[in-house]
Design a protein around this motif. Structure first.
Motif, PDB file in Angstrom:
ATOM      1  N   VAL A  44       0.830  -1.307   0.095  1.00  0.00           N
ATOM      2  CA  VAL A  44      -0.008   0.006   0.027  1.00  0.00           C
ATOM      3  C   VAL A  44       0.711   1.346  -0.088  1.00  0.00           C
ATOM      4  O   VAL A  44       0.479   2.418  -0.627  1.00  0.00           O
ATOM      5  N   GLU A  45       1.975   1.028   0.740  1.00  0.00           N
ATOM      6  CA  GLU A  45       2.834   2.360   1.041  1.00  0.00           C
ATOM      7  C   GLU A  45       3.597   2.547  -0.295  1.00  0.00           C
ATOM      8  O   GLU A  45       4.182   3.726  -0.538  1.00  0.00           O
ATOM      9  N   ALA A  46       4.289   1.520  -0.979  1.00  0.00           N
ATOM     10  CA  ALA A  46       5.324   1.526  -1.764  1.00  0.00           C
ATOM     11  C   ALA A  46       4.751   0.503  -3.070  1.00  0.00           C
ATOM     12  O   ALA A  46       5.229  -0.354  -3.520  1.00  0.00           O
ATOM     13  N   PRO A  47       3.641   0.842  -3.659  1.00  0.00           N
ATOM     14  CA  PRO A  47       3.141  -0.031  -4.835  1.00  0.00           C
ATOM     15  C   PRO A  47       3.971  -0.381  -6.134  1.00  0.00           C
ATOM     16  O   PRO A  47       4.234  -1.531  -6.498  1.00  0.00           O
ATOM     17  N   ARG A  48       5.012   0.718  -6.408  1.00  0.00           N
ATOM     18  CA  ARG A  48       5.970   0.330  -7.523  1.00  0.00           C
ATOM     19  C   ARG A  48       6.797  -0.477  -7.198  1.00  0.00           C
ATOM     20  O   ARG A  48       7.331  -1.605  -7.896  1.00  0.00           O
ATOM     21  N   GLU A  49       7.551  -0.597  -5.880  1.00  0.00           N
ATOM     22  CA  GLU A  49       8.639  -1.237  -5.503  1.00  0.00           C
ATOM     23  C   GLU A  49       8.115  -2.633  -5.449  1.00  0.00           C
ATOM     24  O   GLU A  49       8.669  -3.771  -5.831  1.00  0.00           O
ATOM     25  N   THR A  50       6.864  -2.803  -4.785  1.00  0.00           N
ATOM     26  CA  THR A  50       6.272  -4.294  -4.420  1.00  0.00           C
ATOM     27  C   THR A  50       5.974  -4.786  -5.750  1.00  0.00           C
ATOM     28  O   THR A  50       6.042  -5.968  -6.115  1.00  0.00           O
ATOM     29  N   HIS A  51       5.383  -4.170  -6.706  1.00  0.00           N
ATOM     30  CA  HIS A  51       5.040  -4.757  -8.033  1.00  0.00           C
ATOM     31  C   HIS A  51       6.032  -5.137  -8.664  1.00  0.00           C
ATOM     32  O   HIS A  51       5.966  -6.316  -9.403  1.00  0.00           O
ATOM     33  N   ALA A  52       7.418  -4.454  -8.811  1.00  0.00           N
ATOM     34  CA  ALA A  52       8.547  -4.904  -9.410  1.00  0.00           C
ATOM     35  C   ALA A  52       8.944  -6.422  -8.622  1.00  0.00           C
ATOM     36  O   ALA A  52       9.278  -7.300  -9.663  1.00  0.00           O
ATOM     37  N   ILE A  53       8.919  -6.640  -7.544  1.00  0.00           N
ATOM     38  CA  ILE A  53       8.839  -7.899  -6.976  1.00  0.00           C
ATOM     39  C   ILE A  53       8.031  -8.773  -7.283  1.00  0.00           C
ATOM     40  O   ILE A  53       7.989 -10.127  -7.679  1.00  0.00           O
ATOM     41  N   ASN A  54       6.763  -8.450  -6.682  1.00  0.00           N
ATOM     42  CA  ASN A  54       5.581  -9.397  -6.700  1.00  0.00           C
ATOM     43  C   ASN A  54       4.953  -9.849  -8.043  1.00  0.00           C
ATOM     44  O   ASN A  54       4.286 -10.796  -8.252  1.00  0.00           O
ATOM     45  N   LEU A  55       4.975  -8.921  -9.083  1.00  0.00           N
ATOM     46  CA  LEU A  55       4.659  -9.322 -10.102  1.00  0.00           C
ATOM     47  C   LEU A  55       5.697  -9.579 -11.355  1.00  0.00           C
ATOM     48  O   LEU A  55       5.792 -10.564 -11.842  1.00  0.00           O
ATOM     49  N   ASP A  56       6.671  -8.428 -11.388  1.00  0.00           N
ATOM     50  CA  ASP A  56       7.620  -8.631 -12.610  1.00  0.00           C
ATOM     51  C   ASP A  56       8.499 -10.012 -12.043  1.00  0.00           C
ATOM     52  O   ASP A  56       9.008 -10.674 -12.907  1.00  0.00           O
ATOM     53  N   GLY A  57       8.629  -9.975 -10.956  1.00  0.00           N
ATOM     54  CA  GLY A  57       9.652 -11.101 -10.228  1.00  0.00           C
ATOM     55  C   GLY A  57       8.999 -12.397 -10.712  1.00  0.00           C
ATOM     56  O   GLY A  57       9.615 -13.420 -11.169  1.00  0.00           O
ATOM     57  N   THR A  58       7.446 -12.612 -10.673  1.00  0.00           N
ATOM     58  CA  THR A  58       7.010 -13.680 -11.180  1.00  0.00           C
ATOM     59  C   THR A  58       7.095 -13.936 -12.539  1.00  0.00           C
ATOM     60  O   THR A  58       7.560 -15.274 -12.959  1.00  0.00           O
ATOM     61  N   ILE A  59       7.144 -12.949 -13.370  1.00  0.00           N
ATOM     62  CA  ILE A  59       7.247 -12.960 -14.836  1.00  0.00           C
ATOM     63  C   ILE A  59       8.756 -13.535 -15.043  1.00  0.00           C
ATOM     64  O   ILE A  59       8.970 -14.661 -15.839  1.00  0.00           O
ATOM     65  N   ASN A  60       9.641 -13.186 -14.427  1.00  0.00           N
ATOM     66  CA  ASN A  60      11.010 -13.466 -14.497  1.00  0.00           C
ATOM     67  C   ASN A  60      11.262 -14.950 -14.292  1.00  0.00           C
ATOM     68  O   ASN A  60      11.859 -15.645 -15.092  1.00  0.00           O
ATOM     69  N   MET A  61      10.448 -15.263 -13.075  1.00  0.00           N
ATOM     70  CA  MET A  61      10.833 -16.913 -12.802  1.00  0.00           C
ATOM     71  C   MET A  61      10.096 -17.771 -13.910  1.00  0.00           C
ATOM     72  O   MET A  61      10.424 -18.835 -14.144  1.00  0.00           O
ATOM     73  N   LEU A  62       8.623 -17.241 -14.588  1.00  0.00           N
ATOM     74  CA  LEU A  62       8.117 -18.202 -15.616  1.00  0.00           C
ATOM     75  C   LEU A  62       9.197 -18.073 -16.747  1.00  0.00           C
ATOM     76  O   LEU A  62       9.310 -19.030 -17.453  1.00  0.00           O
ATOM     77  N   GLU A  63       9.682 -16.882 -17.111  1.00  0.00           N
ATOM     78  CA  GLU A  63      10.787 -16.953 -18.039  1.00  0.00           C
ATOM     79  C   GLU A  63      11.885 -17.843 -18.046  1.00  0.00           C
ATOM     80  O   GLU A  63      12.236 -18.527 -19.108  1.00  0.00           O
ATOM     81  N   VAL A  64      12.370 -17.853 -16.669  1.00  0.00           N
ATOM     82  CA  VAL A  64      13.638 -18.832 -16.362  1.00  0.00           C
ATOM     83  C   VAL A  64      13.070 -20.271 -16.786  1.00  0.00           C
ATOM     84  O   VAL A  64      13.636 -21.165 -17.316  1.00  0.00           O
ATOM     85  N   ALA A  65      11.674 -20.643 -16.109  1.00  0.00           N
ATOM     86  CA  ALA A  65      11.303 -21.976 -16.585  1.00  0.00           C
ATOM     87  C   ALA A  65      10.954 -22.180 -17.897  1.00  0.00           C
ATOM     88  O   ALA A  65      11.461 -23.261 -18.439  1.00  0.00           O
ATOM     89  N   ARG A  66      10.538 -21.336 -18.795  1.00  0.00           N
ATOM     90  CA  ARG A  66      10.700 -21.399 -20.294  1.00  0.00           C
ATOM     91  C   ARG A  66      11.855 -21.618 -20.885  1.00  0.00           C
ATOM     92  O   ARG A  66      12.173 -22.830 -21.680  1.00  0.00           O
ATOM     93  N   ILE A  67      12.965 -20.906 -20.560  1.00  0.00           N
ATOM     94  CA  ILE A  67      14.143 -20.933 -21.066  1.00  0.00           C
ATOM     95  C   ILE A  67      14.914 -22.018 -20.728  1.00  0.00           C
ATOM     96  O   ILE A  67      15.713 -22.818 -21.718  1.00  0.00           O
ATOM     97  N   HIS A  68      14.957 -22.539 -19.468  1.00  0.00           N
ATOM     98  CA  HIS A  68      15.658 -23.748 -19.182  1.00  0.00           C
ATOM     99  C   HIS A  68      14.746 -24.906 -19.272  1.00  0.00           C
ATOM    100  O   HIS A  68      15.369 -25.909 -18.792  1.00  0.00           O
ATOM    101  N   ASP A  69      13.438 -24.672 -19.736  1.00  0.00           N
ATOM    102  CA  ASP A  69      12.697 -26.103 -19.915  1.00  0.00           C
ATOM    103  C   ASP A  69      12.612 -26.657 -18.635  1.00  0.00           C
ATOM    104  O   ASP A  69      12.613 -28.011 -18.622  1.00  0.00           O
ATOM    105  N   ILE A  70      12.251 -26.113 -17.630  1.00  0.00           N
ATOM    106  CA  ILE A  70      12.037 -26.489 -16.187  1.00  0.00           C
ATOM    107  C   ILE A  70      10.532 -27.156 -16.235  1.00  0.00           C
ATOM    108  O   ILE A  70       9.786 -26.092 -16.621  1.00  0.00           O
ATOM    109  N   SER A  71      10.009 -28.173 -16.202  1.00  0.00           N
ATOM    110  CA  SER A  71       8.879 -28.695 -16.481  1.00  0.00           C
ATOM    111  C   SER A  71       7.531 -28.006 -15.348  1.00  0.00           C
ATOM    112  O   SER A  71       6.480 -27.870 -15.781  1.00  0.00           O
ATOM    113  N   THR A  72       8.136 -27.924 -14.195  1.00  0.00           N
ATOM    114  CA  THR A  72       7.047 -27.730 -13.113  1.00  0.00           C
ATOM    115  C   THR A  72       7.103 -26.412 -12.407  1.00  0.00           C
ATOM    116  O   THR A  72       8.288 -25.906 -12.169  1.00  0.00           O
ATOM    117  N   PHE A  73       6.127 -25.789 -12.257  1.00  0.00           N
ATOM    118  CA  PHE A  73       6.135 -24.425 -11.581  1.00  0.00           C
ATOM    119  C   PHE A  73       5.154 -24.625 -10.388  1.00  0.00           C
ATOM    120  O   PHE A  73       3.765 -24.438 -10.795  1.00  0.00           O
TER     121      PHE A  73
END
Ligand code: UD2
Length: 306
Positions: free
Chosen positions: A84-113
Motif C-alpha cells: 500500500v505504501e510502496a506499490p511500484r517497488e512491491t509490483h517490481a518484485i511481486n509481479l515482474d519477479g513472477t514473470i522473470n521466474m516463468l521466463e526462467v522456467a521456459r528458457i531452461h525447460d523446467i517442467s514444473t512451476f
C-alpha cells in the motif's frame, strides 16, 4: 529431483527446503535475504546450494537455475501494508519477479512451476467458505499482483505447457515466523508476547476468525506439487477449512504458557476483514489432504521450538 525455491531462506521457504532435503532432493535457494535469514537454513548439506540473488536480477537468476526439474516460487514482499505504501517497488518484485521466474522456467525447460498466491485475492468476500471460483476482489496492490501473477501462470501453462500449480495460502503460522512488525502474523505476535510477558493488543472485539494452517502441513503439500505428477493448471485453496477466533487463540496461548496476557482492545484495523475460511474440497481431492496439526499442537510446536 532438483528443485529451485525462490524465497527459500524465509519462514515458509526454509521449512520447504528442510523437507525436500529430508526427502533426498537437491535444492537451490534463491533469496535476496531482505527478510530471509541464513540461520533459517540447514547448516551444511551437499544437496543445498544458496544464492544471494534478487528475483528482479533476471540474468543472475538465469545463470544459476539450469538443469532444475521444478521451481517453487515463494519470493515476494509479503507485507500487504508495504504494498500500500510502496506499490511500484512491491509490483517490481511481486509481479515482474513472477514473470522473470516463468521466463526462467521456459528458457531452461523446467517442467514444473508451483506458486504461492494468497487468499487476499478474495478481498472482503464474506460468503464463506471461499471457493476457488469465487470472483476475485483484490483490495490492495499486494492482492492485485498475486492475482496478476495467477493470470500469467495460466498463460504459461496454456502457451508453453508448463505444469503449474497455484496455491492460495490462507493464514500460515509456525516456527520461524517473524513477530517483529505490527503486520506480522497474529500468532507470531501472540507467542512472542506470551514468551516475553509483554502486553497484547486485540484490534476489534476478538471475534474475528481466520483459517490457520500450520507451516509444516502446508509445505508437505508444496513438496507433493513440486515432486509428484500433480495434475497441471490448478488453482487451489491451501487452508484447513476451520475457523478460529482471535479470542480462542488467546485462550489457547494462555493455557500453553500458563500466563494471563495483559490484553487491551482497540478499534479494528482499517480494511480488516471479519472472517476468512477456505473451502478446501479441491485440495482434499487432488492431494488427499486432511488437516493434520490442530491449533493447540501447532502452538505447542512454536512454544517448544529452539
Ligand atoms: C492475512 C495475511 C495478509 C493478507 C491478508 C488477506 C498473514 C500474516 N497476513 O492478513 O498477508 O494475505 O490475510 O486478507 O497471514 N491482530 C490483532 N493484534 C495484533 C495483530 C493482528 O488483533 O497484534 C488481528 C488483525 O487485526 C486481524 C487478525 O488479528 O483481525 C489476523 O491478523 P493477521 O495480520 O495475522 O492476518 P490477516 O488475516 O489480517
Amino acid at each position: 529431483m532438483h528443485i529451485i525455491i525462490t524465497g527459500g531462506a524465509g519462514f515458509i521457504g526454509s521449512h520447504l527446503t528442510e523437507m525436500l532435503l529430508d526427502q533426498g532432493h537437491s535444492v537451490t535457494v534463491i533469496d535476496n535475504f531482505s527478510t530471509g535469514k541464513r540461520s533459517n537454513l540447514p547448516g551444511s548439506s551437499n544437496h543445498l546450494t544458496v544464492h544471494e540473488l534478487d528475483i528482479c536480477n533476471f540474468e543472475g537468476v538465469l545463470n544459476h537455475t539450469k538443469g532444475a526439474d521444478a521451481i517453487v516460487h515463494l519470493a515476494a514482499i509479503a507485507s500487504v501494508q508495504a504494498s500500500v505504501e510502496a506499490p511500484r517497488e512491491t509490483h517490481a518484485i511481486n509481479l515482474d519477479g513472477t514473470i522473470n521466474m516463468l521466463e526462467v522456467a521456459r528458457i531452461h525447460d523446467i517442467s514444473t512451476f508451483v506458486f504461492a498466491s494468497s487468499a487476499a485475492i478474495y478481498g472482503n468476500n464474506q460468503q464463506l467458505p471461499l471457493k476457488e471460483d469465487t470472483p476475485p476482489a483484490p483490495l490492495t496492490p499486494y492482492a492485485v499482483d498475486k492475482l496478476g501473477s495467477e493470470y500469467y501462470i495460466d498463460f504459461y501453462c496454456r502457451q508453453f505447457k508448463l505444469k503449474t500449480t497455484t496455491f492460495r495460502f490462507f493464514n500460515v503460522y509456525g516456527p520461524r515466523q517473524d513477530p517483529s512488525s505490527p503486520y506480522s502474523g497474529v500468532i507470531s505476535i501472540l507467542m512472542d508476547r506470551a514468551q516475553n510477558k509483554r502486553p497484547f493488543t486485540v484490534f476489534g472485539d476478538g471475534l474475528q476468525s481466520r483459517d490457520f494452517i500450520f507451516v509444516k502441513d502446508l509445505v508437505e503439500i508444496l513438496c507433493k506439487a513440486a515432486t509428484q505428477q500433480a495434475p497441471s493448471g490448478n488453482t487451489i485453496n491451501l487452508g484447513n477449512g476451520i475457523q478460529t477466533t482471535l479470542l480462542e487463540l488467546l485462550s489457547t496461548v494462555e493455557s500453553l504458557s500458563n500466563h494471563k496476557l495483559d490484553t487491551s482492545f482497540e478499534e479494528p484495523r482499517p480494511g480488516d476483514i471479519k472472517h476468512s475460511c477456505a473451502d478446501n474440497t479441491r485440495l482434499r481431492q487432488l492431494f488427499s489432504y486432511t488437516p493434520k496439526t490442530n491449533i493447540a499442537e501447532g502452538l505447542k510446536q512454536i512454544w517448544d521450538y529452539e
